[in-house]
Design a protein around this motif. Structure first.
Motif, PDB file in Angstrom:
ATOM      1  N   ALA A   1       0.719  -1.197  -0.009  1.00 52.60           N
ATOM      2  CA  ALA A   1       0.095   0.011   0.028  1.00 52.60           C
ATOM      3  C   ALA A   1       0.676   1.208  -0.034  1.00 52.60           C
ATOM      4  O   ALA A   1       0.606   2.327  -0.821  1.00 52.60           O
ATOM      5  CB  ALA A   1      -1.005   0.052   1.103  1.00 52.60           C
ATOM      6  N   ILE A   2       2.015   1.237   0.884  1.00 51.67           N
ATOM      7  CA  ILE A   2       2.853   2.431   0.764  1.00 51.67           C
ATOM      8  C   ILE A   2       3.552   2.606  -0.551  1.00 51.67           C
ATOM      9  O   ILE A   2       3.535   3.618  -1.156  1.00 51.67           O
ATOM     10  CB  ILE A   2       3.807   2.261   1.800  1.00 51.67           C
ATOM     11  CG1 ILE A   2       3.428   2.455   3.201  1.00 51.67           C
ATOM     12  CG2 ILE A   2       4.991   3.234   1.622  1.00 51.67           C
ATOM     13  CD1 ILE A   2       4.168   1.930   4.366  1.00 51.67           C
ATOM     14  N   GLY A   3       4.079   1.506  -1.261  1.00 49.07           N
ATOM     15  CA  GLY A   3       4.588   1.525  -2.552  1.00 49.07           C
ATOM     16  C   GLY A   3       3.479   1.935  -3.795  1.00 49.07           C
ATOM     17  O   GLY A   3       3.972   2.672  -4.575  1.00 49.07           O
ATOM     18  N   ALA A   4       2.101   1.494  -3.652  1.00 48.95           N
ATOM     19  CA  ALA A   4       1.271   2.235  -4.320  1.00 48.95           C
ATOM     20  C   ALA A   4       0.897   3.483  -4.164  1.00 48.95           C
ATOM     21  O   ALA A   4       0.772   4.270  -5.130  1.00 48.95           O
ATOM     22  CB  ALA A   4       0.073   1.210  -4.047  1.00 48.95           C
ATOM     23  N   GLY A   5       0.946   3.860  -3.065  1.00 51.78           N
ATOM     24  CA  GLY A   5       0.938   5.618  -2.756  1.00 51.78           C
ATOM     25  C   GLY A   5       1.822   6.231  -3.281  1.00 51.78           C
ATOM     26  O   GLY A   5       1.574   7.265  -3.920  1.00 51.78           O
ATOM     27  N   LEU A   6       3.241   5.717  -3.110  1.00 52.63           N
ATOM     28  CA  LEU A   6       4.372   6.514  -3.758  1.00 52.63           C
ATOM     29  C   LEU A   6       4.042   6.555  -5.300  1.00 52.63           C
ATOM     30  O   LEU A   6       4.507   7.410  -5.798  1.00 52.63           O
ATOM     31  CB  LEU A   6       5.511   5.805  -3.157  1.00 52.63           C
ATOM     32  CG  LEU A   6       5.919   6.082  -1.710  1.00 52.63           C
ATOM     33  CD1 LEU A   6       7.010   5.331  -1.478  1.00 52.63           C
ATOM     34  CD2 LEU A   6       6.087   7.422  -1.466  1.00 52.63           C
TER      35      LEU A   6
ATOM     36  N   GLY B   1       1.754   6.188  -7.159  1.00 50.69           N
ATOM     37  CA  GLY B   1       0.456   7.148  -7.582  1.00 50.69           C
ATOM     38  C   GLY B   1       0.873   8.534  -7.442  1.00 50.69           C
ATOM     39  O   GLY B   1       0.306   9.166  -8.357  1.00 50.69           O
ATOM     40  N   SER B   2       1.483   8.904  -6.672  1.00 52.48           N
ATOM     41  CA  SER B   2       1.818  10.296  -6.204  1.00 52.48           C
ATOM     42  C   SER B   2       2.923  10.561  -7.299  1.00 52.48           C
ATOM     43  O   SER B   2       2.778  11.912  -7.888  1.00 52.48           O
ATOM     44  CB  SER B   2       2.234  10.593  -5.087  1.00 52.48           C
ATOM     45  OG  SER B   2       3.554   9.779  -4.650  1.00 52.48           O
ATOM     46  N   TRP B   3       3.752   9.836  -7.713  1.00 49.78           N
ATOM     47  CA  TRP B   3       5.064  10.107  -8.725  1.00 49.78           C
ATOM     48  C   TRP B   3       3.935  10.020 -10.028  1.00 49.78           C
ATOM     49  O   TRP B   3       4.469  11.051 -10.906  1.00 49.78           O
ATOM     50  CB  TRP B   3       5.827   9.025  -8.614  1.00 49.78           C
ATOM     51  CG  TRP B   3       6.937   9.223  -9.685  1.00 49.78           C
ATOM     52  CD1 TRP B   3       7.852  10.093  -9.889  1.00 49.78           C
ATOM     53  CD2 TRP B   3       6.780   8.450 -10.934  1.00 49.78           C
ATOM     54  NE1 TRP B   3       8.672   9.896 -10.960  1.00 49.78           N
ATOM     55  CE2 TRP B   3       7.935   8.711 -11.706  1.00 49.78           C
ATOM     56  CE3 TRP B   3       6.073   7.402 -11.618  1.00 49.78           C
ATOM     57  CZ2 TRP B   3       8.231   8.341 -13.005  1.00 49.78           C
ATOM     58  CZ3 TRP B   3       6.452   7.205 -12.991  1.00 49.78           C
ATOM     59  CH2 TRP B   3       7.622   7.460 -13.594  1.00 49.78           C
TER      60      TRP B   3
END
Length: 54
Positions: free
Chosen positions: A14-19, A21-23
């Motif tokens: 989830a943290i990787g997906a959030g990073l 997505g923001s990128w």
């Protein structure tokens, strides 16, 4: 301890997906299409000219 590892896997994902997505949603510098459009217009004019010898 194994249960903790199984709980950390989705958390890290989830943290990787959030990073990611923001990128992916970052604002990018908009570049001008001027040179591409001028080149395309020159190409189109060249294609519309009759071929020599035909």
């Amino acid at each position: 301890m194994a249960a903790l590892a199984w709980l950390l896997i989705p958390l890290v994902a989830a943290i990787g997906a959030g990073l990611w997505g923001s990128w992916a949603n970052r604002t990018r510098k908009v570049r001008s299409d001027g040179p591409e459009l001028i080149g395309y217009a020159r190409f189109r004019e060249a294609m519309e000219r009759p071929r020599p010898g035909s």
